[in-house]
Motif scaffolding. Structure first.
Motif, PDB file in Angstrom:
ATOM      1  N   LEU A   1      68.517 105.696  56.508  1.00  0.00           N
ATOM      2  CA  LEU A   1      67.189 105.180  56.856  1.00  0.00           C
ATOM      3  C   LEU A   1      66.153 106.294  56.827  1.00  0.00           C
ATOM      4  N   GLU A   2      66.577 107.487  57.218  1.00  0.00           N
ATOM      5  CA  GLU A   2      65.644 108.621  57.172  1.00  0.00           C
ATOM      6  C   GLU A   2      65.220 108.910  55.733  1.00  0.00           C
ATOM      7  N   GLN A   3      66.164 108.767  54.807  1.00  0.00           N
ATOM      8  CA  GLN A   3      65.837 108.993  53.394  1.00  0.00           C
ATOM      9  C   GLN A   3      64.861 107.947  52.864  1.00  0.00           C
ATOM     10  N   LEU A   4      64.849 106.798  53.514  1.00  0.00           N
ATOM     11  CA  LEU A   4      64.009 105.684  53.031  1.00  0.00           C
ATOM     12  C   LEU A   4      62.744 105.536  53.873  1.00  0.00           C
ATOM     13  N   ARG A   5      62.293 106.661  54.426  1.00  0.00           N
ATOM     14  CA  ARG A   5      61.161 106.607  55.357  1.00  0.00           C
ATOM     15  C   ARG A   5      59.913 105.976  54.731  1.00  0.00           C
ATOM     16  N   ASN A   6      59.755 106.158  53.429  1.00  0.00           N
ATOM     17  CA  ASN A   6      58.544 105.617  52.791  1.00  0.00           C
ATOM     18  C   ASN A   6      58.822 104.346  51.996  1.00  0.00           C
ATOM     19  N   HIS A   7      59.896 103.664  52.350  1.00  0.00           N
ATOM     20  CA  HIS A   7      60.246 102.426  51.652  1.00  0.00           C
ATOM     21  C   HIS A   7      60.269 101.251  52.620  1.00  0.00           C
ATOM     22  N   SER A   8      60.150 100.066  52.037  1.00  0.00           N
ATOM     23  CA  SER A   8      60.376  98.843  52.798  1.00  0.00           C
ATOM     24  C   SER A   8      61.845  98.475  52.646  1.00  0.00           C
ATOM     25  N   TRP A   9      62.464  98.028  53.731  1.00  0.00           N
ATOM     26  CA  TRP A   9      63.890  97.704  53.623  1.00  0.00           C
ATOM     27  C   TRP A   9      64.300  96.557  54.540  1.00  0.00           C
ATOM     28  N   LEU A  10      65.512  96.081  54.256  1.00  0.00           N
ATOM     29  CA  LEU A  10      66.125  95.029  55.063  1.00  0.00           C
ATOM     30  C   LEU A  10      67.525  95.490  55.450  1.00  0.00           C
ATOM     31  N   LEU A  11      67.798  95.465  56.749  1.00  0.00           N
ATOM     32  CA  LEU A  11      69.112  95.870  57.253  1.00  0.00           C
ATOM     33  C   LEU A  11      69.967  94.640  57.526  1.00  0.00           C
ATOM     34  N   ASP A  12      71.176  94.632  57.007  1.00  0.00           N
ATOM     35  CA  ASP A  12      72.123  93.531  57.261  1.00  0.00           C
ATOM     36  C   ASP A  12      73.302  94.094  58.057  1.00  0.00           C
ATOM     37  N   GLY A  13      73.464  93.620  59.283  1.00  0.00           N
ATOM     38  CA  GLY A  13      74.642  94.010  60.073  1.00  0.00           C
ATOM     39  C   GLY A  13      74.437  95.217  60.970  1.00  0.00           C
ATOM     40  N   PHE A  14      73.270  95.793  60.962  1.00  0.00           N
ATOM     41  CA  PHE A  14      72.931  96.937  61.821  1.00  0.00           C
ATOM     42  C   PHE A  14      71.497  96.748  62.275  1.00  0.00           C
ATOM     43  N   PRO A  15      71.178  96.848  63.565  1.00  0.00           N
ATOM     44  CA  PRO A  15      72.072  97.168  64.668  1.00  0.00           C
ATOM     45  C   PRO A  15      72.822  95.940  65.173  1.00  0.00           C
ATOM     46  N   ARG A  16      73.994  96.189  65.733  1.00  0.00           N
ATOM     47  CA  ARG A  16      74.798  95.101  66.287  1.00  0.00           C
ATOM     48  C   ARG A  16      74.945  95.239  67.796  1.00  0.00           C
ATOM     49  N   THR A  17      74.680  96.424  68.327  1.00  0.00           N
ATOM     50  CA  THR A  17      74.804  96.647  69.774  1.00  0.00           C
ATOM     51  C   THR A  17      73.492  97.253  70.272  1.00  0.00           C
ATOM     52  N   LEU A  18      73.334  97.261  71.605  1.00  0.00           N
ATOM     53  CA  LEU A  18      72.110  97.824  72.177  1.00  0.00           C
ATOM     54  C   LEU A  18      72.002  99.317  71.860  1.00  0.00           C
ATOM     55  N   ALA A  19      73.129 100.029  71.921  1.00  0.00           N
ATOM     56  CA  ALA A  19      73.099 101.474  71.620  1.00  0.00           C
ATOM     57  C   ALA A  19      72.635 101.705  70.182  1.00  0.00           C
ATOM     58  N   GLN A  20      73.074 100.861  69.263  1.00  0.00           N
ATOM     59  CA  GLN A  20      72.645 101.006  67.860  1.00  0.00           C
ATOM     60  C   GLN A  20      71.156 100.683  67.726  1.00  0.00           C
ATOM     61  N   ALA A  21      70.701  99.677  68.461  1.00  0.00           N
ATOM     62  CA  ALA A  21      69.275  99.309  68.394  1.00  0.00           C
ATOM     63  C   ALA A  21      68.418 100.465  68.923  1.00  0.00           C
TER      64      ALA A  21
END
Ligand code: G5P
Ligand code: MG
Length: 226
Positions: free
Chosen positions: A76-96
């Motif tokens: 995600l850091e590499q894609l700082r200047n991109h628009s993206w869609l995450l599938d399956g992450f985050p799944r827990t509060l710690a990940q969020a």
């Protein structure tokens, strides 16, 4: 500055996250990042992390948060200047929380699919283990029964897609997802969709995204986490 748009899709196993994500990526040009895909890639590469990951994924268990975060955050850091869609992450509060310290989401899609529907879909699901390609004997069957379309290799069924294992997996999903869903609800970015057919849910998701992606200004992600 170009408007950026970052979204995540949540839902229990078999809810249609992958199917809907592919449609979103194609229709709206968002970069698609799937946690399951990266996990399968690390398993296939047989790295130290991959060997650890395999033990969890094979049993349908969640991979520990620190492993997941180390896998996803640098991408995600590499894609700082991109628009993206995450599938399956985050799944827990710690990940969020880990995600939030890299970048704020603009929108979260949550899929509410009845248990009976999930059970039917997953018990009809066949997988090409080497690539992770997924088939459903009713919805998207392979061209040749029991064979992967690309390689022709045999398809398999997951042990944890069997009904007894599924009950436990789905209950566990609900428990860990609830605080994440509550968090995004409190931020006003959660949009839930219910139904038994992806093709009927899709038009609603598509019009939501058309409205949001056209009008919503966004800011680039923050600097990488320390
Ligand atoms: P994954 O790869 O993220 P799951 O289990 O969360 O896997 P899965 O199985 O990939 O989710 P999905 O993407 O929600 O399901 O759904 P899908 O693949 O699009 O659709 C399911 C099936 O139904 C397919 O066969 C599809 O063709 C069919 N289908 C779709 N729509 C319809 C419809 O309308 N009608 C019909 N009849 N069929 C339909 O994660 C894998 C593992 O990695 C780990 C966990 O161990 C996880 O189990 N993991 C993580 N661990 C910790 N933290 C994370 N963030 C993790 N992410 C992954
Ligand atoms: Mg998936």
């Amino acid at each position: 500055m170009a408007k950026l748009f970052r979204a995540a899709i949540m839902g229990p196993p078999g809810s249609g996250k992958g199917t809907i994500s592919k449609r979103i990526a194609e229709s709206f040009g968002l970069q698609y990042l799937s946690s399951g895909h990266y996990l399968r890639e690390s398993i296939a590469a047989n790295t130290e992390a991959g060997i650890l990951v395999k033990r969890y994924v094979e049993r349908g268990l969640l991979v520990p948060d620190n492993v997941m975060t180390r896998l996803m955050v640098p991408r995600l850091e590499q894609l700082r200047n991109h628009s993206w869609l995450l599938d399956g992450f985050p799944r827990t509060l710690a990940q969020a929380q880990a995600l939030n310290s890299v970048c704020e989401l603009d929108l979260v899609i949550s899929l509410n699919i009845p248990y009976e529907t999930l059970k039917d879909r997953l018990s009809d699901r066949w997988i090409h283990p080497a690539s992770g390609r997924v088939y459903n004997m009713g919805f998207n069957p392979p061209q040749v029964q029991g064979r992967d379309d690309i390689t022709g290799e045999p398809l398999i069924q997951h042990e944890d897609d069997k009904p007894e294992a599924l009950v436990a997996r789905l209950r566990h999903y609900k428990d860990v997802a609830k605080p994440v869903i509550d968090l995004y609800k409190s931020q006003g970015i959660l949009h839930s969709f219910s139904g038994t057919e992806t093709d009927r849910i899709w038009p609603y998701i598509s019009s939501l995204l058309s409205a949001k992606i056209d009008t919503q200004p966004s800011t680039p992600c923050q600097n990488p986490m320390p």
